[in-house]
Design a protein around this motif. Structure first.
Motif, PDB file in Angstrom:
ATOM      1  N   LEU A 146     -21.672 -17.417  11.608  1.00 19.90           N
ATOM      2  CA  LEU A 146     -21.488 -16.322  10.674  1.00 19.90           C
ATOM      3  C   LEU A 146     -21.130 -16.733   9.285  1.00 19.90           C
ATOM      4  CD1 LEU A 146     -19.904 -13.744  12.880  1.00 19.90           C
ATOM      5  CD2 LEU A 146     -22.085 -13.553  12.215  1.00 19.90           C
ATOM      6  N   LEU A 147     -20.634 -17.783   8.922  1.00 20.90           N
ATOM      7  CA  LEU A 147     -19.949 -18.224   7.665  1.00 20.90           C
ATOM      8  C   LEU A 147     -21.157 -19.236   6.732  1.00 20.90           C
ATOM      9  CD1 LEU A 147     -16.424 -19.202   8.744  1.00 20.90           C
ATOM     10  CD2 LEU A 147     -17.306 -16.824   7.639  1.00 20.90           C
ATOM     11  N   ALA A 148     -21.149 -18.642   5.561  1.00 21.13           N
ATOM     12  CA  ALA A 148     -21.942 -19.642   4.629  1.00 21.13           C
ATOM     13  C   ALA A 148     -21.038 -21.117   4.444  1.00 21.13           C
ATOM     14  CB  ALA A 148     -22.020 -19.006   3.174  1.00 21.13           C
ATOM     15  N   ASP A 149     -21.891 -21.988   4.236  1.00 22.22           N
ATOM     16  CA  ASP A 149     -21.610 -23.696   4.403  1.00 22.22           C
ATOM     17  C   ASP A 149     -20.454 -23.749   3.311  1.00 22.22           C
ATOM     18  OD1 ASP A 149     -23.379 -24.146   6.309  1.00 22.22           O
ATOM     19  OD2 ASP A 149     -24.535 -25.179   4.830  1.00 22.22           O
ATOM     20  N   ASP A 150     -20.495 -22.826   2.081  1.00 28.01           N
ATOM     21  CA  ASP A 150     -19.625 -22.771   1.271  1.00 28.01           C
ATOM     22  C   ASP A 150     -18.345 -21.761   1.082  1.00 28.01           C
ATOM     23  OD1 ASP A 150     -21.383 -20.936   0.365  1.00 28.01           O
ATOM     24  OD2 ASP A 150     -21.612 -21.950  -1.674  1.00 28.01           O
ATOM     25  N   VAL A 151     -18.134 -20.942   2.092  1.00 23.63           N
ATOM     26  CA  VAL A 151     -17.469 -19.789   2.086  1.00 23.63           C
ATOM     27  C   VAL A 151     -16.083 -19.969   1.871  1.00 23.63           C
ATOM     28  CG1 VAL A 151     -16.805 -20.232   4.524  1.00 23.63           C
ATOM     29  CG2 VAL A 151     -16.704 -17.940   3.717  1.00 23.63           C
TER      30      VAL A 151
ATOM     31  N   ALA B 179     -12.152 -18.395   1.594  1.00 29.50           N
ATOM     32  CA  ALA B 179     -11.195 -17.395   2.222  1.00 29.50           C
ATOM     33  C   ALA B 179      -9.873 -17.233   1.150  1.00 29.50           C
ATOM     34  CB  ALA B 179     -10.793 -17.629   3.711  1.00 29.50           C
ATOM     35  N   TRP B 180      -9.705 -16.095   0.580  1.00 31.62           N
ATOM     36  CA  TRP B 180      -8.466 -15.964  -0.183  1.00 31.62           C
ATOM     37  C   TRP B 180      -7.520 -14.951   0.770  1.00 31.62           C
ATOM     38  CZ3 TRP B 180     -13.107 -16.129  -2.376  1.00 31.62           C
ATOM     39  CH2 TRP B 180     -13.387 -17.025  -3.555  1.00 31.62           C
ATOM     40  N   ALA B 181      -6.097 -15.158   0.609  1.00 30.35           N
ATOM     41  CA  ALA B 181      -5.085 -14.261   1.335  1.00 30.35           C
ATOM     42  C   ALA B 181      -4.061 -14.110   0.183  1.00 30.35           C
ATOM     43  CB  ALA B 181      -4.669 -14.950   2.398  1.00 30.35           C
TER      44      ALA B 181
ATOM     45  N   ARG C 281     -11.484 -23.543   1.664  1.00 31.98           N
ATOM     46  CA  ARG C 281     -13.111 -23.325   1.454  1.00 31.98           C
ATOM     47  C   ARG C 281     -13.748 -24.365   2.610  1.00 31.98           C
ATOM     48  NH1 ARG C 281     -13.622 -22.536  -3.871  1.00 31.98           N
ATOM     49  NH2 ARG C 281     -11.624 -22.281  -5.050  1.00 31.98           N
ATOM     50  N   GLY C 282     -14.983 -23.736   3.023  1.00 28.25           N
ATOM     51  CA  GLY C 282     -15.886 -24.564   3.701  1.00 28.25           C
ATOM     52  C   GLY C 282     -15.829 -23.872   5.235  1.00 28.25           C
ATOM     53  N   ALA C 283     -17.073 -23.907   5.768  1.00 28.62           N
ATOM     54  CA  ALA C 283     -17.294 -23.063   7.189  1.00 28.62           C
ATOM     55  C   ALA C 283     -16.426 -23.612   8.103  1.00 28.62           C
ATOM     56  CB  ALA C 283     -18.497 -23.038   7.426  1.00 28.62           C
ATOM     57  N   GLU C 284     -16.143 -24.952   8.346  1.00 25.76           N
ATOM     58  CA  GLU C 284     -15.429 -25.231   9.367  1.00 25.76           C
ATOM     59  C   GLU C 284     -13.981 -25.106   9.373  1.00 25.76           C
ATOM     60  OE1 GLU C 284     -14.497 -29.631  11.673  1.00 25.76           O
ATOM     61  OE2 GLU C 284     -15.997 -29.693  10.430  1.00 25.76           O
TER      62      GLU C 284
END
Length: 299
Positions: free
Chosen positions: A201-206, A208-210, A224-227
């Motif tokens: 579901l995630l783009a390769d360059d996704v 996430a900020w918290a 950063r990054g899908a994995e």
């Protein structure tokens, strides 16, 4: 307002403008709590004003609210430099009409977290001109009257703001139905700890900020990054007693709210492009969930 007699006509005029004033203040500040404070201050000033000198209450109130916001933006910039971890705008559920009409793509973009974060690049006057012009359609002549500047200066500020933002204005490519479908798939995969399904579901360059603001546990740097993002979201699979999750639109984007004992613990907002999630923004700072908590019973 203790000890004050509120004139019914002043109250009626103010209440008629209140939703629009909040919509302006929130876009200028990125904070629902501060926007509420500004609206209260504006009402006190309106109540105490000589109404014989106010020809246009809507214009008068817009000017007061905008300038109160400008004062707050100057101090907010200094506070955000010392903020613990990433700073994100306060989440607002857009099923509630608090942010004003969101019928067009431009209106929905103007309340997205991605757009509000872009506005952080601007000086307070640039931000005011840009928001009033692009989100509310004010003419430069009207903006000049609100800010006490020349029309030429407002035009210059607007064009400078457009250059600073450049081509990075967010574009939401998923329909509401697709956004909700992807959000529900994301939630199931995350709660099941299914890393493979998450990565799909995630783009390769996704990214996430918290935002925990130092008040709760949260990553202090973007992931950063899908994995890496899929692994980072492993905390969503941990069982929490009494926890429920509501999928809902937040800031014009697909999102969800985790709730325990009737109170939101965090809000998650997704940016979806070309069928994949490109950005994940998690607001866990309890100070930033107060407005959302007040909205939930009515949604």
């Amino acid at each position: 307002m203790l000890g004050r007699v509120v004139r019914p006509e002043a109250l009626r005029q103010f209440q008629a403008q209140r939703p629009r004033l909040f919509a302006v203040a929130y876009r200028l500040l990125g904070s629902a709590g501060e926007a509420e404070d500004v609206i209260q201050d504006a009402f006190l000033r309106f109540h105490e004003a000589d109404h014989a000198t106010i020809d246009n209450p809507a214009a008068w109130l817009t000017k007061v609210v905008t300038n109160l916001c400008l004062n707050r933006l100057t101090s907010a910039r200094a506070r955000r430099e010392d903020y613990v971890g990433p700073w994100l705008p306060e989440p607002v559920a857009t099923a509630d009409p608090a942010l004003g009409p969101l019928d067009t793509v431009e209106q929905r973009e103007s309340v997205s977290m991605a757009f509000l974060l872009l506005l952080e690049r601007l000086t307070p006057p640039e931000r005011a001109v840009f928001v009033l012009r692009s989100a509310f359609g004010y003419r430069h002549r009207e903006i000049a009257q609100i800010l006490g500047l020349s029309e030429a200066n407002c035009q210059q500020l607007y064009h400078r703001a457009k250059r600073r933002i450049g081509d990075e204005r967010p574009r939401f490519s998923a329909s509401r139905a697709d956004g909700e479908r992807i959000t529900r798939r994301f939630l199931v995969a995350a709660r099941n700890g299914d890393l493979t399904a998450l990565q799909e579901l995630l783009a390769d360059d996704v990214v996430a900020w918290a935002d925990g603001g130092g008040n709760t546990t949260a990553a202090r740097r973007p992931v950063r990054g899908a994995e890496r993002v899929a692994r980072y979201l492993g905390w969503m699979s941990r069982p929490v007693s009494g926890l429920s999750v509501r999928v809902m639109e937040i800031n014009g984007r697909p999102g969800m709210v985790a709730i325990a004992e009737g109170h939101p613990l965090l809000a998650v907002v997704l940016e979806v492009h070309a069928g994949r999630i490109s950005d994940i923004r998690i607001v866990a700072n309890p100070d930033k969930l107060t407005f959302l908590a007040a909205q939930l019973p009515n949604l």
